[in-house]
Scaffold this motif. Structure first.
Motif, mmCIF file in Angstrom:
data_model
loop_
_atom_site.group_PDB
_atom_site.id
_atom_site.type_symbol
_atom_site.label_atom_id
_atom_site.label_comp_id
_atom_site.label_asym_id
_atom_site.label_seq_id
_atom_site.Cartn_x
_atom_site.Cartn_y
_atom_site.Cartn_z
ATOM 1 N N LYS A 35 29.461 -40.414 8.263
ATOM 2 C CA LYS A 35 29.292 -38.993 8.443
ATOM 3 C C LYS A 35 30.638 -38.848 9.354
ATOM 4 N N ILE A 36 30.160 -39.030 10.624
ATOM 5 C CA ILE A 36 30.187 -39.097 12.145
ATOM 6 C C ILE A 36 31.697 -39.849 12.253
ATOM 7 N N GLU A 37 31.770 -40.114 11.519
ATOM 8 C CA GLU A 37 33.366 -41.803 11.529
ATOM 9 C C GLU A 37 33.717 -40.087 10.754
ATOM 10 N N LYS A 38 33.994 -39.702 9.493
ATOM 11 C CA LYS A 38 34.827 -38.855 9.524
ATOM 12 C C LYS A 38 35.695 -38.086 9.916
ATOM 13 N N TYR A 39 34.001 -37.463 10.718
ATOM 14 C CA TYR A 39 34.862 -36.434 11.262
ATOM 15 C C TYR A 39 35.396 -36.296 12.913
ATOM 16 N N ILE A 40 34.875 -38.114 12.955
ATOM 17 C CA ILE A 40 35.631 -38.387 14.630
ATOM 18 C C ILE A 40 37.208 -38.960 14.161
ATOM 19 N N ILE A 41 37.734 -39.161 13.073
ATOM 20 C CA ILE A 41 38.566 -39.758 11.842
ATOM 21 C C ILE A 41 39.501 -38.231 12.486
ATOM 22 N N LYS A 42 38.963 -37.114 11.299
ATOM 23 C CA LYS A 42 39.669 -35.236 11.300
ATOM 24 C C LYS A 42 40.019 -35.271 12.737
ATOM 25 N N ALA A 43 39.370 -34.984 13.889
ATOM 26 C CA ALA A 43 39.693 -35.109 15.488
ATOM 27 C C ALA A 43 40.831 -35.882 15.595
ATOM 28 N N GLY A 44 40.658 -37.235 14.729
ATOM 29 C CA GLY A 44 42.082 -37.722 16.332
ATOM 30 C C GLY A 44 43.053 -37.496 15.262
ATOM 31 N N GLU A 45 43.221 -37.492 13.973
ATOM 32 C CA GLU A 45 44.329 -36.706 13.630
ATOM 33 C C GLU A 45 45.162 -35.378 13.936
ATOM 34 N N LYS A 46 44.148 -34.717 14.347
ATOM 35 C CA LYS A 46 44.650 -33.342 14.522
ATOM 36 C C LYS A 46 44.544 -33.254 16.163
ATOM 37 N N GLU A 47 44.915 -34.688 16.749
ATOM 38 C CA GLU A 47 45.364 -35.572 18.048
ATOM 39 C C GLU A 47 44.562 -34.870 19.488
ATOM 40 N N CYS A 48 43.087 -34.507 18.627
ATOM 41 C CA CYS A 48 42.090 -33.948 19.968
ATOM 42 C C CYS A 48 42.119 -34.725 20.623
ATOM 43 N N ASP A 49 41.690 -34.698 22.027
ATOM 44 C CA ASP A 49 41.492 -35.635 23.584
ATOM 45 C C ASP A 49 39.607 -35.806 23.486
ATOM 46 N N MET B 201 53.759 -33.928 27.871
ATOM 47 C CA MET B 201 52.860 -33.795 27.632
ATOM 48 C C MET B 201 51.639 -33.123 29.300
ATOM 49 N N LYS B 202 51.637 -31.447 28.325
ATOM 50 C CA LYS B 202 51.068 -30.852 29.768
ATOM 51 C C LYS B 202 49.464 -32.169 30.061
ATOM 52 N N THR B 203 49.600 -32.245 31.384
ATOM 53 C CA THR B 203 47.935 -32.827 31.507
ATOM 54 C C THR B 203 47.088 -31.251 31.528
ATOM 55 N N ASN B 204 47.495 -30.520 32.155
ATOM 56 C CA ASN B 204 46.517 -29.406 32.380
ATOM 57 C C ASN B 204 45.989 -29.047 31.259
ATOM 58 N N LEU B 205 45.894 -29.300 29.778
ATOM 59 C CA LEU B 205 45.792 -28.636 28.952
ATOM 60 C C LEU B 205 44.532 -30.141 28.043
ATOM 61 N N LEU B 206 43.249 -29.551 28.121
ATOM 62 C CA LEU B 206 42.607 -30.559 27.255
ATOM 63 C C LEU B 206 42.529 -29.831 26.070
ATOM 64 N N LYS B 207 42.902 -30.362 24.526
ATOM 65 C CA LYS B 207 42.199 -30.013 23.333
ATOM 66 C C LYS B 207 41.246 -30.663 22.661
ATOM 67 N N ILE B 208 40.277 -29.788 22.812
ATOM 68 C CA ILE B 208 38.605 -30.493 22.128
ATOM 69 C C ILE B 208 38.093 -29.723 20.720
ATOM 70 N N ALA B 209 37.296 -30.230 20.366
ATOM 71 C CA ALA B 209 36.826 -30.425 18.353
ATOM 72 C C ALA B 209 35.013 -30.114 18.797
ATOM 73 N N MET B 210 34.733 -29.535 18.298
ATOM 74 C CA MET B 210 33.174 -29.440 18.483
ATOM 75 C C MET B 210 32.259 -29.447 16.003
ATOM 76 N N ALA B 211 31.922 -30.444 16.388
ATOM 77 C CA ALA B 211 31.516 -30.659 14.986
ATOM 78 C C ALA B 211 30.113 -29.778 15.115
ATOM 79 N N GLN B 212 30.694 -29.151 14.160
ATOM 80 C CA GLN B 212 29.325 -28.587 13.941
ATOM 81 C C GLN B 212 28.229 -29.028 12.599
#
Length: 319
Positions: free
Chosen positions: A26-40, A1-12
């Protein structure tokens, strides 16, 4: 894993306006979606939980002692977030389960200020599900002062996230030079700016802050449309009478440390989105080569800032 890379999600997204429990779900659903995409990290807009006080500017919010304003205000307070009573526990559990950090804009009803005034607060939850800071907006903007109380410096803090140091501000606080400088001085190189939702706010300041701080700047906005007002909203007929079709059109975006767009302002008010990208920490170090506002390009012998982090209260209890 490259520690210099950070994967982020913006929930608009839009809230389930002034409905605390349904907005949390509703917020929980988007947290789960971001988690499934392995966002940091996943970020939600200003005051998303349970919503921005849009009614103030369209219902004569400044009329003194108005029964209409009192009743809407009471509804707002009842749906505000009480952290001490555990309102964010389920969100914290999801952060731990999915190993994802969260920045979340809330309307806070804090018991340490009596529990009857509310604050526009930005909460940081780490990957272990622990609330690490709650930043109450220093100065509510214009009509917001009819609803929100002024905050303090307790939440002006930064947090380690992989190689990054992340901090955040609410909406027009981002225009406050000293607030920005405080975060720069704490080592911030990933700045989170949260907004209720307006491209006019994010399109200029986001790139400016990135160039000034030589940091990544992530601006996350919410959405709000006329049809998003629930039918059980107090005095809904009065609110809708002068309500525009679009109250918040998004404008979420990300600028790189050189001020260039990574994601330009996204203003499709008809689509709720989870916008995902990766940030490379090495770009932070590259751009600090020729400018560092609190390092080699500063003069602390001439100019210096004092940060008061004491949580303000009217009451000191001596046992």
């Amino acid at each position: 894993m490259k520690t210099n890379l950070l994967k982020i999600a913006m929930a608009q997204i839009a809230p389930v306006w002034l409905n605390k429990q349904k907005t949390i779900e509703k917020i929980e659903k988007y947290i789960i979606k971001a988690g499934e995409k392995e966002c940091d990290l996943v970020v939600f807009g200003e005051s998303l939980l349970p919503g921005y006080p849009f009614w103030l500017s369209i219902t004569e919010g400044s009329v003194f002692n108005s029964q209409i304003q009192k009743e809407i205000n009471a509804h707002y307070i009842k749906n505000a977030v009480d952290i001490e009573k555990g309102d964010l526990k389920s969100i914290c559990r999801l952060a731990k389960t999915h190993k994802i950090a969260i920045y979340l804009g809330i309307i806070e009803r804090p018991s340490d200020r009596g529990g009857h005034s509310i604050y526009c607060s930005l909460v940081y939850i780490d990957k272990e599900g622990e609330i690490k800071s709650v930043h109450r907006k220093l100065q509510p903007t214009f009509e917001e002062r009819l609803s929100w109380a002024a905050g303090d410096g307790n939440g002006l803090q930064v947090h380690s996230l992989k190689e990054f140091t992340v901090g955040g501000l609410n909406c027009w606080e981002n225009w406050m030079p000293l607030a920005r400088t405080a975060l720069y001085g704490l080592g911030e190189d990933l700045h989170i700016a949260v907004w209720p939702g307006a491209i006019r706010n994010t399109e200029d300041i986001t790139r400016f802050m990135a160039k000034e701080g030589r940091s990544f700047v992530v601006s996350v906005s919410g959405l709000m449309r006329k049809e998003d007002f629930p039918k059980n909203t107090p005095h809904l007929d009065i609110i809708l009478e002068n309500c525009p079709d679009i109250l918040a059109n998004g404008g979420s975006c990300i600028a790189a440390p050189n001020g260039e767009w990574i994601i330009s302002p996204y203003d499709n008010e008809n689509n709720e989105e989870l916008i995902i990208t990766e940030l490379d920490f090495n770009k932070v170090l590259e751009e600090h080569q020729n400018f560092d506002a609190v390092g080699h390009y500063s003069r602390p012998d001439v100019l210096k800032l004092t940060l008061n982090r004491k949580r303000q209260s009217n009451l000191d209890v001596i046992e």
